[in-house]
Design an enzyme around this catalytic site. Structure first.
Site, mmCIF file in Angstrom:
data_model
loop_
_atom_site.group_PDB
_atom_site.id
_atom_site.type_symbol
_atom_site.label_atom_id
_atom_site.label_comp_id
_atom_site.label_asym_id
_atom_site.label_seq_id
_atom_site.Cartn_x
_atom_site.Cartn_y
_atom_site.Cartn_z
ATOM 1 N N GLN A 162 0.789 -1.231 0.000
ATOM 2 C CA GLN A 162 0.000 0.000 0.000
ATOM 3 C C GLN A 162 0.825 1.286 0.000
ATOM 4 O O GLN A 162 0.480 2.250 -0.680
ATOM 5 C CB GLN A 162 -0.930 0.002 1.216
ATOM 6 C CG GLN A 162 -1.849 1.192 1.273
ATOM 7 C CD GLN A 162 -2.745 1.122 2.494
ATOM 8 O OE1 GLN A 162 -3.698 0.346 2.529
ATOM 9 N NE2 GLN A 162 -2.438 1.908 3.496
ATOM 10 N N GLU A 204 -3.266 9.248 -1.779
ATOM 11 C CA GLU A 204 -2.569 10.121 -0.837
ATOM 12 C C GLU A 204 -1.529 10.989 -1.535
ATOM 13 O O GLU A 204 -0.721 11.639 -0.874
ATOM 14 C CB GLU A 204 -1.926 9.294 0.280
ATOM 15 C CG GLU A 204 -2.965 8.550 1.103
ATOM 16 C CD GLU A 204 -2.381 7.886 2.353
ATOM 17 O OE1 GLU A 204 -1.201 8.108 2.662
ATOM 18 O OE2 GLU A 204 -3.135 7.147 2.995
ATOM 19 N N LYS A 336 -4.062 6.505 15.027
ATOM 20 C CA LYS A 336 -5.015 7.232 14.185
ATOM 21 C C LYS A 336 -6.207 7.569 15.065
ATOM 22 O O LYS A 336 -6.912 6.651 15.524
ATOM 23 C CB LYS A 336 -5.485 6.340 13.034
ATOM 24 C CG LYS A 336 -4.423 6.036 11.964
ATOM 25 C CD LYS A 336 -4.927 4.930 11.048
ATOM 26 C CE LYS A 336 -4.169 4.855 9.732
ATOM 27 N NZ LYS A 336 -4.533 3.621 8.985
ATOM 28 N N ARG A 365 -5.272 9.619 7.680
ATOM 29 C CA ARG A 365 -5.978 8.584 6.929
ATOM 30 C C ARG A 365 -5.823 8.890 5.443
ATOM 31 O O ARG A 365 -5.384 9.985 5.069
ATOM 32 C CB ARG A 365 -7.469 8.548 7.274
ATOM 33 C CG ARG A 365 -7.817 8.320 8.723
ATOM 34 C CD ARG A 365 -7.199 7.087 9.320
ATOM 35 N NE ARG A 365 -7.481 5.835 8.652
ATOM 36 C CZ ARG A 365 -8.203 4.832 9.157
ATOM 37 N NH1 ARG A 365 -8.760 4.954 10.338
ATOM 38 N NH2 ARG A 365 -8.363 3.693 8.496
ATOM 39 N N SER A 366 -6.256 7.964 4.593
ATOM 40 C CA SER A 366 -6.166 8.231 3.154
ATOM 41 C C SER A 366 -7.175 9.301 2.733
ATOM 42 O O SER A 366 -6.957 10.030 1.776
ATOM 43 C CB SER A 366 -6.351 6.942 2.351
ATOM 44 O OG SER A 366 -7.492 6.247 2.788
HETATM 45 P P1 PGA Z 1 -6.415 4.165 5.312
HETATM 46 O O1 PGA Z 1 -4.933 3.663 5.124
HETATM 47 O O2 PGA Z 1 -6.422 5.504 5.908
HETATM 48 O O3 PGA Z 1 -6.975 4.084 3.928
HETATM 49 O O4 PGA Z 1 -7.071 3.141 6.211
HETATM 50 C C1 PGA Z 1 -3.835 4.228 5.765
HETATM 51 C C2 PGA Z 1 -2.952 3.163 6.341
HETATM 52 O O5 PGA Z 1 -3.196 1.950 6.137
HETATM 53 O O6 PGA Z 1 -1.986 3.471 7.034
HETATM 54 ZN ZN ZN Z 2 -1.581 1.085 7.425
#
Ligand code: PGA
Ligand code: ZN
Length: 427
Positions: A162, A204, A336, A365-366
């Protein structure tokens, strides 16, 4: 005392609706915050309340907004804004569910964070200073973790991994870390353009990953670090978010690009080879969130070489951090705020991490907005690291630029740089 609480629908960086809350005080001060939104979420994190149905693809948040205005606001009016813990406890009680699905994690975090902002305003302090004094922490300038290529759920699953990120623990200052990262980002873009791989950016803001293997992305990133005039593994290191729960579980992993299904041992073997070959110093969610044995085995094998961050695995939950420490899985936690759902629970997770000797990385977050609360949280808590996404797009740059401004504050301690990382895995 709180005199008024108002929520409204605003929009995030993906163009999705989200919740903004204002908390007003009797003396005229106010605080405001916006809920971020994830795309690759852990199953145990607080869930956002979305309206469903046809409107806005089911993503609307009228219900969550109404919950703030009709259910949370009446309970908050008249309360002491400095009692963050008590207010958060009350929000949790009103919701009454394990994953905050009744009121909505989005409604809860916007309101909880806005309360924190209002308390800072009441104390006539910037948020970072209020956080530092409220939680008895020494503020520091964090080490940024910045995405160069975006993949996984943030890029149509073009590659499995990711986040391909860099950190510059060898920088002397936050500014220098930004400059070196900018050079790497630009160098990576040049390589993509030269190979005819330039295809825009992912969710992102990292380059869209037109690669035929996960490893090609690693090679390209290493090359970009060199092209930026750096020796990979010296001042600049690679950090990965595998987000393994997105393509597997304890029973097996399906890496689209590798075109084969593998088991936990196979995953650990692949990651081990990457760690050998590339200057990787940090890996997030190397195995799926339900693969406890895999996370344990990976930590046993590589825990002294790399920082192993639990994101989906720990979902900003203090109890899960304590359990992971007992299980000897991971050695760091991603914090988060919206995974927890309230500021108090996020800080409790940070404190649990300190207790068990885990590092903490405050993270965006994304789906993000102009809200820069997490910059202040990471500085005020002295968390040491901050993950925001890439080095483009203003919902990301707003957070980095806020760090740059705050460098000028005398009360904020030195840039973390390599300090807490040195002697462990960096070098
Ligand atoms: P997400 O991903 O905000 O889309 O959940 C961010 C991450 O996995 O760190
Ligand atoms: Zn992550």
């Amino acid at each position: 005392k709180i005199s008024k609480v108002v929520a409204r629908r605003v929009w995030d960086s993906r163009g999705n609706p989200t919740v903004e809350t204002d908390v007003y005080l009797e003396n005229g001060a106010m605080g405001r915050a916006i809920a971020p939104a994830g795309a690759s979420r852990g199953t145990r994190e607080a869930v956002d309340l979305r309206d469903g149905g046809d409107r806005l693809g089911g993503m609307d948040v009228q219900g969550a907004v109404a919950n703030v205005n009709e259910k949370l606001a009446p309970a908050m009016i008249g309360r002491d804004v400095l009692d963050q813990k008590g207010i958060d406890a009350q929000l949790i009680e009103i919701d009454g569910t394990k994953l905050k699905s009744a009121i909505g994690g989005n409604a809860m975090i916007a309101t909880s964070l806005a309360t924190l902002h209002a308390a800072a305003a009441y104390n006539e302090k910037p948020l970072w200073a209020h956080v530092a004094s409220a939680y008895g922490r020494k503020p520091t300038m964090p080490l940024p973790e910045i995405q160069i290529f975006g993949g996984g759920a943030h890029a149509g699953r073009r590659v499995d991994v990711q986040d391909f990120m860099v950190m510059v623990p060898g920088a002397e200052t936050f500014d220098e870390a930004m400059e070196i990262t900018s050079n790497v980002y630009r160098a990576a873009g040049k390589i993509m353009a030269k190979r005819g791989h330039m295809a825009g950016v992912a969710d992102e803001g990292g380059w869209w990953p037109v690669f035929s293997s996960n490893e090609e992305a690693l090679e390209t990133l290493t090359q970009a670090i060199e092209d930026a005039g750096e020796v990979p593994g010296e001042r600049v290191i690679i950090s990965l978010d595998i987000a393994a729960s997105e393509f597997g579980n304890k029973d097996g992993y399906k890496l689209a690009l590798e075109d084969r299904a593998i088991d936990t041992d196979g995953m650990i073997e692949i990651l081990g080879k990457w760690i050998e070959k590339y200057p990787i110093a940090s890996i997030e969610d190397p195995l799926a969130e339900d693969d406890v044995a895999g996370n344990q085995a990976f930590t046993k094998a590589f825990g002294d070489k790399v920082q192993i961050i639990g994101d989906d695995y720990l979902v900003t939950n203090a109890e899960l951090v304590r359990q992971a420490a007992k299980d000897k899985a991971c050695n760091a936690v991603l914090v988060k705020v919206n995974q927890a759902g309230t500021v108090s629970e996020a800080v409790e997770t940070f404190e649990a991490a300190n207790e068990v000797g885990y590092r903490s990385i405050v993270s965006a977050r994304s789906g993000e907005t102009e809200d820069v609360s997490i910059t202040h949280l990471s500085i005020g808590l002295g968390a040491g690291q901050l993950k925001v996404g890439s080095f483009t797009r203003s919902e990301r740059m707003a957070k980095w630029n806020e760090c740059i401004r705050l460098q000028e504050e005398k009360e904020i301690g030195a840039f973390v740089g390599g300090e807490p990382l040195k002697n462990t895995w960096w070098k």
